[in-house]
Design a protein around this motif. Structure first.
Motif, short mmCIF file in Angstrom:
data_model
loop_
_atom_site.label_atom_id
_atom_site.label_comp_id
_atom_site.label_asym_id
_atom_site.label_seq_id
_atom_site.Cartn_x
_atom_site.Cartn_y
_atom_site.Cartn_z
N UNK A 95 -7.43 -2.89 -10.37
CA UNK A 95 -8.33 -4.25 -10.57
C UNK A 95 -9.07 -4.11 -8.94
N UNK A 96 -10.30 -3.90 -9.23
CA UNK A 96 -11.14 -3.99 -7.77
C UNK A 96 -11.46 -5.54 -7.55
N UNK A 97 -11.27 -6.14 -6.27
CA UNK A 97 -11.76 -7.25 -6.17
C UNK A 97 -13.19 -7.03 -5.38
N UNK A 98 -13.71 -8.28 -5.05
CA UNK A 98 -15.18 -8.30 -4.77
C UNK A 98 -15.46 -7.48 -3.56
N UNK A 99 -16.52 -6.87 -3.45
CA UNK A 99 -16.90 -6.07 -2.12
C UNK A 99 -17.57 -4.88 -2.50
N UNK A 134 0.90 -1.09 0.06
CA UNK A 134 -0.08 0.06 0.01
C UNK A 134 0.91 1.33 -0.01
N UNK A 135 0.72 2.20 -1.18
CA UNK A 135 1.39 3.26 -1.11
C UNK A 135 1.22 4.22 -0.18
N UNK A 136 2.16 5.13 0.10
CA UNK A 136 1.82 6.31 1.01
C UNK A 136 1.02 7.26 0.41
N UNK A 154 -8.90 -3.41 -2.33
CA UNK A 154 -9.94 -4.33 -1.38
C UNK A 154 -10.77 -3.51 -0.90
N UNK A 155 -11.90 -3.90 -0.49
CA UNK A 155 -13.25 -3.05 -0.10
C UNK A 155 -12.62 -1.88 1.02
N UNK A 156 -11.55 -2.46 2.00
CA UNK A 156 -11.30 -1.26 2.79
C UNK A 156 -10.37 -0.14 2.40
N UNK A 157 -10.13 -0.13 0.96
CA UNK A 157 -9.38 0.93 0.65
C UNK A 157 -10.22 2.32 0.55
N UNK A 158 -9.41 3.36 0.71
CA UNK A 158 -10.41 4.67 0.33
C UNK A 158 -10.07 5.14 -0.83
N UNK A 159 -10.79 6.30 -1.09
CA UNK A 159 -10.80 6.78 -2.67
C UNK A 159 -9.40 7.32 -2.58
N UNK A 160 -8.71 7.71 -1.45
CA UNK A 160 -7.48 8.74 -1.46
C UNK A 160 -6.27 7.47 -1.83
#
Length: 608
Positions: A331-335, A26-28, A312-318
């Motif tokens: 790539x969006x995984x399911x969620x 996960x990038x900064x 992953x679903x816990x990723x934010x727009x940022x």
């Protein structure tokens, strides 16, 4: 219809949680509140490190990856558990569960029933690399369905060869694509009960035997090959399909184009012989006919997974925007992704690929996604679900006033779906706005919900004016479904547009005629309006149906509204009043008879 309110948790078998690998880096993120800056794509030697650095990523707990060395009974156990969890129309249709069932190259002896929010796909480079000896089935599974398949939404099959036991059954309605499939036998597109089904889509596929529609009310098939086709109720449309029946609309209601004027198959995930993942980007095909892989391979450009950010679903727009700004594909995984800001897709040739019906829901009234006016951006496999605070749009392609020529490398939105209400009391003025020229819209369903969880739908609850607005020139739509919006369902402002197959239902819940009068003082709003100043447009295979069940006295003046111009041409149009609830008075402009009783069609062969 029965509200959908209950939800069940998924039953998981850890053995099949996915082909594990290195964790995604996960990038900064930028400082809180800072807008992500658009940057040019990174050089290829830098991008993998910026995007995750691995071609064998962790796809998360909602992705099952099966291998032919696994015991068939254990594979079956996982498939059956996922199906039972997402099977029921009343309890699972608005679930937040999502799953992708992915099959590594090889042979499988299994039977797959496909429930809601389930993607089944082979991971070969071509459909023949994954062989299923068994059936891949969608039917009217539940007692509450009463033998009908009219709510069999949000499920898909892709990139496999199926040798069925008897006929293979795929009885679906909207948002259920059947792509890159080879059926070594017959394909039945209706429930075994012969109950209603209402619209579906096949592309880039081969059916060795007969494809039979039977009780399917409408269907679109493109760039495929059938042994034969049998059936037709109101609107069966074909483009670039070998073995399609000739045009005979309305008796039988077949409309056939020899080619699809411009076509490009979807980007798709596959694994190579070393187990490394890639995404193939098929080539643009003018005047396409037959499947893209007919020569034994799918021409295209392969992109390694190391150049993708795996969300992953816990990723934010940022965090997602930060990855996109570094030049990553996505790539969006399911969620379900709850977004407090707009996802900005700015770089040319970016792929945004969803597996397992990832659902993007804005939470602050902003659009869920904005796509730049840049060559070659491809969106595939996404569900946009309106939040409770009104958004001006859910997806906008190109900035307002966009004027670039993308004819050699268009932007595309494929298997991209929109929902207003049903899961939450969602609101959005428009669902999809297309400003970029030459955009390809390939299998789009925009739906203002007529049913769902309690308190999430109703005339003053899930408000939405327009489903699709096209401002760009030379935009092509193949398989466009738009339903239940409160004003014009589709507005086409650009010149040179083409639509092949259009399916519409007008809003069910109009309270009275005074609430349903257009800006010109006519009753209702057209399902498809071509702007008065448009000088060229052409469309084939269009149906609009009314079911004003809240107030059966409501009427709509016409379903299709177009300028009087010899270069604005429409072919094979149909209107129907479902169960005689209200009426549509004309098919197109002042032409075509009022919808007759007893759910009978009113047809216009061509206009003008």
């Amino acid at each position: 219809m029965t509200p959908v309110s209950q939800r069940r948790g998924r039953r998981r078998f850890p053995f099949f949680a996915g082909m594990a690998a290195l964790a995604v880096v996960t990038a900064t993120a930028p400082a809180a509140g800072a807008a992500p800056a658009a940057k040019a794509p990174q050089p290829n030697d830098v991008r993998p490190q910026a995007c995750g650095g691995t071609d064998t990523p962790d796809f998360g707990e909602n992705v099952n990856i099966f291998d032919p060395s696994m015991p068939a009974d254990q594979i079956q156990q996982q498939l059956d558990a996922d199906f039972e969890n997402l099977k029921d129309t009343q309890t699972d249709q608005m679930s937040e569960d999502r799953v992708a069932e992915l099959f590594m190259p090889g042979d499988y002896d299994n039977n797959i029933n496909v429930g809601y929010y389930t993607s089944v796909a082979g991971l070969g480079k071509n459909p023949g690399d994954v062989n299923l000896n068994g059936n891949l089935t969608v039917d009217a599974f539940n007692e509450s369905d009463e033998g009908k398949a009219t709510q069999n939404f949000w499920r898909s099959a892709e990139n496999m060869t199926v040798t069925p036991q008897g006929s293979n059954r795929w009885a679906v309605s909207q948002a259920a694509p059947f792509r890159r499939m080879h059926i070594k036998g017959d394909l039945d597109l209706y429930p075994k009960s012969y109950g209603w089904a209402s619209g579906g889509y096949i592309s880039d596929s081969v059916v060795d035997g007969s494809a039979e529609s039977s009780s399917q009310q409408q269907w679109y098939s493109k760039d495929s090959k059938f042994g034969s086709w049998d059936g037709g109720v109101w609107n069966m449309t074909f483009s670039g399909v070998e073995g399609a029946p000739p045009t005979a609309f309305p008796e039988p209601p077949h409309t056939t184009l020899p080619t699809t004027p411009v076509s490009r198959d979807v980007p798709y995930l596959y694994a190579d012989a070393q187990g490394k993942f890639h995404v193939n980007k098929p080539e643009l095909r003018p005047d396409a006919s037959g499947p893209s892989w007919a020569g034994g391979d799918t021409p295209g450009t392969s992109v390694p997974m190391s150049e993708f950010y795996v969300a992953k679903p816990d990723d934010t727009a940022q965090t997602i925007n930060d990855a996109l700004s570094r030049g990553c594909n996505l790539l969006f995984t399911p969620g379900v992704y709850h977004l407090d800001d707009t996802i900005q897709v700015n770089n040319p040739d970016t792929v945004v690929l969803g597996i397992g019906y990832p659902t993007l829901q804005p939470t602050t009234g902003k659009p869920a996604m904005q796509v730049a006016d840049a060559d070659g951006i491809r969106l595939k496999g996404l569900l946009f679900d309106a939040g409770e605070t009104n958004s001006p749009s859910l997806l906008t392609i190109g900035e307002e006033g966009a004027s670039a020529d993308h004819s050699q490398n268009p932007i595309s939105a494929q298997d991209v779906f929109f929902r207003i209400g049903g899961s939450v009391a969602g609101k959005a003025t428009q669902s999809l706005v297309v400003n970029s020229n030459n955009t390809l819209l390939d299998h789009v369903w925009a739906w203002r919900a007529d049913h769902g969880n309690e308190g999430t739908y109703g005339w003053d609850i899930n408000t939405a004016e327009t489903g699709v607005t096209v401002n760009g020139d030379d935009v092509t739509a193949t398989g466009l479904f738009v339903e239940h919006y409160q004003k014009y369902q589709t507005i086409w402002n650009g010149n040179g547009g083409k639509t092949i197959f259009y399916q519409n239902e007008q809003p069910y819940d109009v309270p009275d005629q005074a609430s349903y009068m257009n800006d010109n003082g006519l009753k209702g709003w057209a399902a498809y309006k071509v702007a008065d100043d448009v000088t060229s447009h052409e469309a084939w295979g269009l149906g609009s149906y009314n079911y004003f069940n809240t107030n059966p006295d409501v009427r709509n003046y016409h379903a299709f509204e177009v300028p009087e111009n010899p270069n604005v041409k429409f072919h094979s149009l149909v209107t129907v009043s479902l169960n005689n609830k209200g009426a549509t008075e004309h098919v197109i402009n002042d032409t075509g008879a009022v919808t007759p009783p007893e759910t009978q069609p009113s047809n216009v062969v061509s206009y003008p």
